[in-house]
Design an enzyme around this catalytic site. Structure first.
Site, PDB file in Angstrom:
ATOM      1  N   ASP A  15      -3.506  -2.145  -7.802  1.00 50.65           N
ATOM      2  CA  ASP A  15      -3.733  -1.228  -6.620  1.00 50.65           C
ATOM      3  C   ASP A  15      -4.759  -2.288  -5.739  1.00 50.65           C
ATOM      4  O   ASP A  15      -6.094  -2.077  -6.248  1.00 50.65           O
ATOM      5  CB  ASP A  15      -4.091  -0.097  -6.696  1.00 50.65           C
ATOM      6  CG  ASP A  15      -4.548   0.746  -5.551  1.00 50.65           C
ATOM      7  OD1 ASP A  15      -4.567   0.056  -4.529  1.00 50.65           O
ATOM      8  OD2 ASP A  15      -4.556   2.101  -5.691  1.00 50.65           O
TER       9      ASP A  15
ATOM     10  N   TYR B 295      -8.601   5.509  -8.669  1.00 50.00           N
ATOM     11  CA  TYR B 295      -8.055   6.333  -7.448  1.00 50.00           C
ATOM     12  C   TYR B 295      -6.894   5.409  -6.828  1.00 50.00           C
ATOM     13  O   TYR B 295      -7.054   4.131  -6.483  1.00 50.00           O
ATOM     14  CB  TYR B 295      -9.151   6.566  -6.495  1.00 50.00           C
ATOM     15  CG  TYR B 295      -8.629   7.386  -5.376  1.00 50.00           C
ATOM     16  CD1 TYR B 295      -8.133   8.829  -5.623  1.00 50.00           C
ATOM     17  CD2 TYR B 295      -8.510   6.968  -4.270  1.00 50.00           C
ATOM     18  CE1 TYR B 295      -7.654   9.504  -4.509  1.00 50.00           C
ATOM     19  CE2 TYR B 295      -8.296   7.817  -2.915  1.00 50.00           C
ATOM     20  CZ  TYR B 295      -7.718   9.202  -3.190  1.00 50.00           C
ATOM     21  OH  TYR B 295      -7.422   9.975  -2.327  1.00 50.00           O
TER      22      TYR B 295
ATOM     23  N   LYS C  84      -6.439  -0.556   3.988  1.00 55.85           N
ATOM     24  CA  LYS C  84      -7.943  -0.852   4.614  1.00 55.85           C
ATOM     25  C   LYS C  84      -7.985  -2.177   5.337  1.00 55.85           C
ATOM     26  O   LYS C  84      -7.784  -2.289   6.481  1.00 55.85           O
ATOM     27  CB  LYS C  84      -9.030  -0.943   3.394  1.00 55.85           C
ATOM     28  CG  LYS C  84      -8.945   0.366   2.502  1.00 55.85           C
ATOM     29  CD  LYS C  84     -10.086   0.554   1.640  1.00 55.85           C
ATOM     30  CE  LYS C  84     -10.034   1.810   0.571  1.00 55.85           C
ATOM     31  NZ  LYS C  84     -10.752   2.986   1.424  1.00 55.85           N
TER      32      LYS C  84
HETATM   33  C1  LIG Z   1      -7.894   1.702  -4.685  1.00 49.17           C
HETATM   34  C2  LIG Z   1      -7.425   2.703  -3.721  1.00 49.17           C
HETATM   35  N1  LIG Z   1      -6.127   3.236  -3.597  1.00 49.17           N
HETATM   36  C3  LIG Z   1      -5.921   3.779  -2.663  1.00 49.17           C
HETATM   37  C4  LIG Z   1      -6.457   4.569  -1.643  1.00 49.17           C
HETATM   38  C5  LIG Z   1      -5.941   5.408  -0.908  1.00 49.17           C
HETATM   39  O1  LIG Z   1      -5.976   4.870   0.568  1.00 49.17           O
HETATM   40  P1  LIG Z   1      -5.867   5.754   1.962  1.00 49.17           P
HETATM   41  O2  LIG Z   1      -7.444   6.564   1.904  1.00 49.17           O
HETATM   42  O3  LIG Z   1      -5.791   4.738   2.689  1.00 49.17           O
HETATM   43  O4  LIG Z   1      -5.085   6.813   1.838  1.00 49.17           O
HETATM   44  C6  LIG Z   1      -7.921   4.223  -1.915  1.00 49.17           C
HETATM   45  C7  LIG Z   1      -8.761   4.796  -0.763  1.00 49.17           C
HETATM   46  O5  LIG Z   1     -10.091   4.725  -1.005  1.00 49.17           O
HETATM   47  C8  LIG Z   1      -8.474   3.046  -3.025  1.00 49.17           C
HETATM   48  O6  LIG Z   1      -9.612   2.651  -2.958  1.00 49.17           O
END
Ligand SMILES: Cc1ncc(COP(=O)(O)O)c(C=O)c1O
Length: 432
Positions: A244, A149, A272
């Site tokens: 990511d 994700y 986060k």
């Molecule tokens: C690996 C990863 N990338 C991107 C995101 C998206 O972040 P946000 O929820 O702050 O938009 C998340 C959210 O859980 C994530 O776990």
């Protein structure tokens, strides 16, 4: 036997009203407990490793507001720094010294990052990094992995893991085909599949983006040689490698997965933990690439609240706390104890299960495994997970409400919290 008849009348009343006010009653889908069944509890307050709901029940928390609360909720030093910052205002929309401080900390910590841009969420960071990948390489296609994700932007909503999987949607309506036509997917941990995509799309692939340790299809670690292989393949094909690390950054090591595994990508996204519980994302990488971002270069990306002083303050204080000697050793010790204890309890009570941990991130699948990718993860008994989740909740343990989410520990979890959690898990598992 613990009393499992918790009172949830107020939670139920508030959540019922919420459903008329907000789609599904929530501001983000997984919170609605659709994949585990039953009603979500409505939070009143959080502190250290604990949650109190509106009915006064207390829970040990292994979600940590989905990752940011690595020092524990409402850490006194973070709260006091925020009080001080509040007095100076909530948003500047102009340069502030606090941005320099957090930028220096991020650059010093994360091996791939020589320059950084702050945004307001992980989604925003991933959207921006995609534009940058394409601009730098002058190519359009990207490779992502099934079950990973990268936020909810159109281009990434292909085989996008937990949130979408949880709702049983193969994709999202409203995403135009044109938005995902350049998004190629491969199974996680499958280098041959990535090789084949590079061969079939010679000189067209801008880069490969992945969660270096997956947390959005449950907890899945990279096989030996997988990250190295991706680094070699991207070099060979003139493509960029993007980690990511929105979830893994400052969580599985201070310098993230790239420090832990010794593989340096070209670009990295963060979120986060670096916001310490306030809305922050960031992306960064080699100076040569980052210099393309406006106003240094032509690639446009902007944000009204980006770099705002409260978020920077919470981020700085959180990273300072994580720099204290022994922080990651402690996280590793308690998380190993928890992950091993849960797995042992599941196996000894006769359940097919597998799982693991890396520093402050862990997982447990109800399948004998091993789980190398999303297809393997999908063999899990999700109905059983739902019953396990409810049993734990009723006994005061708050787990992520989906089989396809990683769990998180924090510096605030005590050895006693872990022991209690394992004992309760054994009791619940025996009753399933
Ligand atoms: C690996 C990863 N990338 C991107 C995101 C998206 O972040 P946000 O929820 O702050 O938009 C998340 C959210 O859980 C994530 O776990």
């Amino acid at each position: 036997m613990v009393n499992t008849t918790i009172k949830t009348a107020k939670s139920q009343e508030i959540f019922a009203a919420a459903q008329n006010l907000m789609p599904g009653g929530v501001s983000s889908p997984v919170r609605a407990f659709k994949s585990v069944g039953g009603q979500p509890i409505v939070f009143d307050r959080v502190k250290d490793a604990y949650i109190w709901d509106v009915d006064g029940n207390k829970y040990i928390d292994y979600v940590g507001t989905w990752g940011p609360a690595i020092c524990g909720h409402a850490h006194p030093e973070v709260i006091s720094a925020l009080h001080e910052a509040l007095e100076k205002g909530t948003s500047f929309g102009a340069p502030s010294y606090l941005e320099n401080v957090l930028a220096e900390m991020v650059i010093a910590a994360v091996p791939s990052i020589e320059m950084v841009r702050f945004v307001n969420s992980g989604t925003e960071a991933c959207m921006a990094v995609l534009r940058l990948m394409r601009a730098f390489t002058n190519r359009e296609k990207i490779i992502k992995f099934e079950g990973c994700y990268h936020g909810h932007a159109d281009m990434f909503l292909v085989k996008a893991g937990s949130g979408v999987a949880t709702l049983g949607l193969p994709d999202s309506p409203g995403v135009p085909k044109s938005a995902t036509s350049s998004t190629l997917t491969a199974p996680y941990n499958d280098l041959e599949a990535v090789k084949a995509l590079f061969e079939e799309n010679r000189d067209q692939i801008a880069g490969v983006i992945l969660e270096p340790v997956v947390g959005n299809a449950g907890f899945i670690t990279p096989d030996a040689g997988f990250l190295e292989g991706l680094r070699e393949l991207t070099h060979e094909h003139g493509a960029l490698l993007v980690f990511d690390e929105v979830m893994t950054g400052f969580r599985i090591a201070y310098g993230g997965a790239q420090e832990k595994f010794g593989i340096t990508p070209d670009l990295t996204t963060l979120g986060k933990v670096i916001g310490g519980g306030l809305p922050v994302g960031a992306y960064g990488g080699r100076r040569e690439i980052m210099s393309l971002i406006a106003p240094a270069g032509p690639v446009y990306q902007a944000g009204t609240l980006s770099g705002n002083p409260l978020a920077m303050t919470a981020g700085i204080k959180t990273l300072e706390l994580l720099q204290k000697p022994g922080a990651y050793e402690y996280l590793e010790r308690i998380t190993k104890k928890l992950a091993d204890g849960l797995l042992q309890a599941a196996q000894e009570t006769g359940h097919a299960a597998c799982g693991g941990h890396l520093s402050a991130m862990f997982g447990l699948f109800f399948t004998s495994g091993p789980v190398h990718n999303y297809e393997d993860a999908k063999k899990s008994d999700t109905a059983k997970f739902g019953r396990f989740h409810r049993g734990m909740l009723e006994r005061g343990i708050y787990l992520a409400p989906s089989q396809y989410e990683a769990g998180f520990t924090s510096l605030a979890h005590t050895e006693e919290d872990i022991d209690q959690t394992i004992a309760i898990a054994r009791e619940v598992l025996s009753s399933l």
